[in-house]
Structure formats: structure tokens, C-alpha cells
Design a protein around this motif. Structure first.
Motif, short mmCIF file in Angstrom:
data_model
loop_
_atom_site.label_atom_id
_atom_site.label_comp_id
_atom_site.label_asym_id
_atom_site.label_seq_id
_atom_site.Cartn_x
_atom_site.Cartn_y
_atom_site.Cartn_z
N LEU A 310 0.84 -1.21 0.00
CA LEU A 310 0.00 0.00 0.00
C LEU A 310 0.88 1.26 0.00
N SER A 311 1.93 1.24 0.84
CA SER A 311 2.80 2.43 0.92
C SER A 311 3.45 2.72 -0.42
N LEU A 312 3.94 1.65 -1.08
CA LEU A 312 4.60 1.84 -2.37
C LEU A 312 3.60 2.40 -3.38
N SER A 313 2.38 1.82 -3.36
CA SER A 313 1.36 2.25 -4.31
C SER A 313 0.95 3.70 -4.02
N LEU A 314 0.87 4.03 -2.73
CA LEU A 314 0.48 5.40 -2.35
C LEU A 314 1.53 6.39 -2.87
N PHE A 315 2.79 6.01 -2.72
CA PHE A 315 3.86 6.88 -3.21
C PHE A 315 3.75 7.04 -4.73
N GLY A 316 3.41 5.93 -5.41
CA GLY A 316 3.27 5.97 -6.87
C GLY A 316 2.12 6.88 -7.29
N HIS A 317 0.99 6.85 -6.54
CA HIS A 317 -0.18 7.67 -6.89
C HIS A 317 -0.02 9.13 -6.48
N ALA A 318 0.93 9.41 -5.58
CA ALA A 318 1.00 10.75 -5.00
C ALA A 318 1.47 11.78 -6.02
N SER A 319 0.96 13.02 -5.87
CA SER A 319 1.42 14.12 -6.72
C SER A 319 2.84 14.48 -6.27
N SER A 320 3.53 15.31 -7.06
CA SER A 320 4.92 15.66 -6.68
C SER A 320 4.98 16.34 -5.31
N PRO A 321 4.09 17.34 -5.01
CA PRO A 321 4.16 17.94 -3.66
C PRO A 321 3.90 16.92 -2.56
N SER A 322 3.00 15.93 -2.87
CA SER A 322 2.68 14.92 -1.87
C SER A 322 3.89 14.00 -1.65
N LYS A 323 4.59 13.70 -2.76
CA LYS A 323 5.82 12.88 -2.62
C LYS A 323 6.81 13.63 -1.75
N PHE A 324 6.88 14.96 -1.95
CA PHE A 324 7.80 15.78 -1.16
C PHE A 324 7.40 15.71 0.33
N ASP A 325 6.07 15.81 0.57
CA ASP A 325 5.58 15.68 1.97
C ASP A 325 6.03 14.36 2.57
N ILE A 326 5.84 13.28 1.77
CA ILE A 326 6.17 11.94 2.29
C ILE A 326 7.66 11.87 2.63
N ILE A 327 8.48 12.37 1.70
CA ILE A 327 9.93 12.27 1.90
C ILE A 327 10.38 13.14 3.09
N THR A 328 9.74 14.30 3.27
CA THR A 328 10.22 15.19 4.34
C THR A 328 9.56 14.89 5.70
N LYS A 329 8.28 14.44 5.67
CA LYS A 329 7.56 14.29 6.95
C LYS A 329 7.62 12.87 7.52
N CYS A 330 7.89 11.89 6.65
CA CYS A 330 7.81 10.49 7.11
C CYS A 330 9.01 9.97 7.89
N PRO A 331 10.25 10.45 7.61
CA PRO A 331 11.39 9.75 8.21
C PRO A 331 11.30 9.54 9.72
N ALA A 332 10.93 10.59 10.49
CA ALA A 332 10.92 10.41 11.96
C ALA A 332 9.92 9.32 12.37
N PRO A 333 8.61 9.41 11.93
CA PRO A 333 7.69 8.33 12.29
C PRO A 333 8.13 6.97 11.75
N LEU A 334 8.78 6.99 10.55
CA LEU A 334 9.22 5.73 9.95
C LEU A 334 10.28 5.05 10.82
N ILE A 335 11.25 5.86 11.28
CA ILE A 335 12.32 5.29 12.11
C ILE A 335 11.72 4.72 13.40
N LYS A 336 10.74 5.49 13.95
CA LYS A 336 10.09 5.03 15.18
C LYS A 336 9.37 3.69 14.94
#
Ligand SMILES: Cc1cc2nc3c(=O)[nH]c(=O)nc-3n(C[C@H](O)[C@H](O)[C@H](O)COP(=O)(O)OP(=O)(O)OC[C@H]3O[C@@H](n4cnc5c(N)ncnc54)[C@H](O)[C@@H]3O)c2cc1C
Length: 346
Positions: A310-336
Motif C-alpha cells: 500500500l505504501s509503495l502504491s500510495l507513493f506511486g499515486h501521490a502528486s509531486s508535492p505529496s511525494k515531497f511531503d512523504i519524503i520530508t515528513k515520514c522519516p521520523a515516524p518511519l524510524i520510530k
């Protein structure tokens, strides 16, 4: 059918049935089920619980003491009888809802509005717009007929403001039939597994960390728990004490279910980091996913492997700004999440 308004120019129609639980009917049906199978009731408040090796007891507000092989606590999220190893750092879903008679409303009668993220009701008020952009709220609307509607303004983290939105939609409330203010704690750590008291419902950690849904899931998991209890206490070689606690807690929370919960938790932490436009972009991509994935995510039915897909597919469907959000906002929760997943699987 349900629908989601992403913004003033975009609505998504979700081909999935949606229903409202008749609270009194559900409660009556559950109680009738208990009565017909010989469950005995004692009405009082539980004050204290005590545990010995193979037996527990509850002390009630009327002085009565009840003994049992196992206590199952269903007293909701605020229970003081369930223990935690970690601090309870949960999020909140806050909502204010009314069931109202109105002169008219603009919603289709065959669709429920799962989320309305439009913000045109805020007009040109820079302060209100900035506030809503930072901590966005959405409207949830379920029309019953042309003059009876349930309306709820919901926020994942903050205060809500429904009056301006209703005015903007041309809804004039004639009479409020029910008024509900709701604070649903979401996420946070699981209770310590195992422990002497078993839990079910809000106190057992099964509230969906990203959506706050719990009722359907409890109805699905209660028989699983009941079966484990029956297996342990109903067999001739009774399993009691610590092995019983171990079996019931691990039956409700096997490792794979704990792992998927970590993932839903990650979803909640990511959502909390998004502003209004980020949230809109997220849901725009989310509801474009293969329905199998978004159905499964909302109803907690996906395996951990499917959640990664689902995560991979969500990234694939995301617009460029949304991909930017994912890349910038996800790392901390992802590491946790990865850290917690590692702990769960050790
Ligand atoms: C307005 C609103 C809308 C919601 N919408 C949805 C939705 O659409 N979908 C969904 O899945 N969830 C929804 N929820 C969340 C859902 O209602 C809760 O997660 C659920 O009610 C929790 O159920 P519970 O039985 O665990 O706890 P509760 O409903 O809190 O019930 C606990 C019971 O235990 C009793 N109790 C507490 N302490 C003691 C004690 N010491 N001794 C004896 N009895 C005690 C209480 O009096 C209460 O009756 C909503 C909640 C609200 C408030």
C-alpha cells in the motif's frame, strides 16, 4: 455510497456501503444474547481488583466481592486497571456532532459525506484560514432525508468550528435532536502483554490508530477472545494463572497484529504532521488506491506485507508535492515504526 470533498473543485465517490449503528438496538441485541445464554449480571462500579495465582477478584462499590478465574475489563480507554510499560502518548480525535432537523441541506440523500475538506466557509478571514490550514478540520455529514441530517465537525488534533460551515452551506438548523461531543484517544502504546487482567474494547488498544474506529473491530475480535478463554477454562485440564493470561493476551495481540498496529500508528503520526493542503493531497492519493488497499486499511484487515505494498502504491499515486511531503515528513515516524517493529519481532 460515501463521498469525500478534497477541495472546492474536487469530490471523490467511494463505492462502499456505509451504515450508522443503532446504539440501543445493538445494546439490546448483545444483552439479549447474554440473557439467553445464562450470563448473570451484577450492577455496580468496580473499585479494586486483586489477583492470586489462579484466581482474581473484583471489589464493587456496593461492597460485593466477585471471584473469577479471569477478569475481562471492558470499561473503556480511561480504565485504571490495565497497566502500560510505556508512556501513553496518544493522539485525539475531537468532534462536535448534531442530529438536527433543518429547513434544507445541499447533500445527496444516497451519499454520506465521509470527509469534506472544503474551507470556503472561512471566507477571507486570514486568521481563520491560517488556523485551519495548520490544524485542519473536516465535516462529516449523513443525511437521512431532506430535513433530517447528522453533521459532525472533526479534527484529528484540535478544536472544531461547525457554525460557519453550516451558514456557508445554507443549512439553517430548526431543532437539535441529539448533540454529541466526542474525544476519541487514538494510538499510544499497547497495554503490557501479558498481565493479570484481560482487556477488550477501548482499553485493549484496538482503536484504529489512524481513524479512531473501534466498534466493528471489537465485534470481530470479541469471539476470538471468547474462544481462547473457552479453550483454556472449558477444557478438562484447565489452563489458569499466568499461562491463561499469556494465551488470552497473545490471542488478541499476536505478533503480526502488533506489527500491523505499528503501521497504522505510523499513518496517524504522518497525518498529524500534514497541514490542510498536505492532508488534501494525502487523501486524494489514498482514495485513488486500489479499493482493496484503502478498504483494508480503514478496516484493519491488511497484513504487514500488504501494508508495505500500500505504501509503495500510495507513493506511486501521490502528486509531486505529496511525494515531497512523504519524503520530508515520514522519516521520523518511519524510524520510530521500524524500531518498534524490531522490538515486536524479537
Ligand atoms: C460521538 C462519538 C462518535 C464515535 N463514532 C465512532 C464510529 O463511527 N466508529 C467507531 O468505531 N467508533 C466510534 N466512536 C468510538 C467508540 O464509540 C468508542 O471507541 C467505544 O465506545 C469504546 O467502547 P468501550 O466499550 O471500550 O468503552 P465505553 O464505550 O467507554 O464503555 C465503557 C463502559 O464501562 C463503564 N465503566 C467504566 N469504569 C467502570 C468501573 N470502574 N466499573 C464498572 N463500569 C465501568 C462505563 O460506564 C461504560 O459504560 C465514537 C465515539 C464517540 C464519543
Amino acid at each position: 455510497m460515501a463521498c469525500v470533498y478534497i477541495d472546492d473543485g474536487k469530490a471523490k465517490y467511494l463505492d462502499r456501503a456505509y451504515g450508522r449503528v443503532g446504539r440501543e438496538k445493538l445494546k439490546t441485541r448483545l444483552i439479549e444474547g447474554c440473557v439467553s445464554t445464562g450470563v448473570r449480571f451484577h450492577k455496580a462500579k468496580v473499585w479494586k481488583m486483586e489477583h492470586e495465582e489462579f484466581e482474581s477478584s473484583v471489589v464493587c462499590s456496593d461492597g460485593v466481592e466477585l471471584k473469577a478465574s479471569l477478569i475481562v475489563d471492558a470499561s473503556g480507554f480511561g480504565s485504571t486497571f490495565i497497566e502500560y510499560d510505556k508512556p501513553r502518548n496518544h493522539g485525539y480525535q475531537i468532534a462536535h456532532g448534531i442530529l438536527a432537523e433543518v429547513d434544507e441541506h445541499p447533500f445527496d440523500l444516497d451519499k454520506m459525506v465521509l470527509m469534506d475538506w472544503r474551507d470556503s466557509h472561512l471566507g477571507n478571514e486570514p486568521y481563520l484560514r491560517a488556523n485551519n490550514s495548520r490544524l485542519p478540520t473536516f465535516l462529516y455529514a449523513m443525511p437521512f432525508d431532506s430535513s433530517l441530517i447528522f453533521l459532525e465537525e472533526t479534527s484529528l488534533v484540535s478544536r472544531t468550528g461547525m457554525v460557519a460551515r453550516l451558514r456557508h452551506l445554507g443549512i439553517r438548523v430548526r431543532r437539535v435532536l441529539e448533540d454529541e461531543k466526542c474525544l476519541i484517544p487514538m494510538g499510544g502504546p499497547l497495554p503490557r502483554i501479558p498481565q493479570s487482567v484481560m482487556a477488550i474494547g477501548g482499553t485493549s488498544g484496538i482503536v484504529h490508530p489512524s481513524t479512531g474506529y473501534m466498534v466493528a473491530r471489537t465485534l470481530a475480535l470479541a469471539p476470538v477472545l471468547a474462544e481462547t478463554i473457552a479453550e483454556c477454562l472449558g477444557s478438562t485440564r484447565m489452563i489458569r494463572g499466568r499461562p491463561l493470561h499469556h494465551r488470552v493476551w497473545n490471542g488478541l495481540w499476536p505478533v503480526d497484529r502488533r506489527c500491523t498496529r505499528e503501521f497504522y500508528h505510523f499513518g496517524m503520526e504522518t497525518l498529524l504532521k500534514l497541514d490542510l493542503n498536505g492532508t488534501r493531497r494525502f487523501f486524494d492519493a489514498f482514495f485513488d488506491l486500489n479499493p482493496y488497499y484503502w478498504h483494508g486499511f480503514l478496516s484493519s484487515r491488511l497484513s504487514i506485507g500488504e501494508l508495505f505494498m500500500l505504501s509503495l502504491s500510495l507513493f506511486g499515486h501521490a502528486s509531486s508535492p505529496s511525494k515531497f511531503d512523504i519524503i520530508t515528513k515520514c522519516p521520523a515516524p518511519l524510524i520510530k515504526m521500524v524500531g518498534n517493529l524490531a522490538l515486536e519481532t524479537i
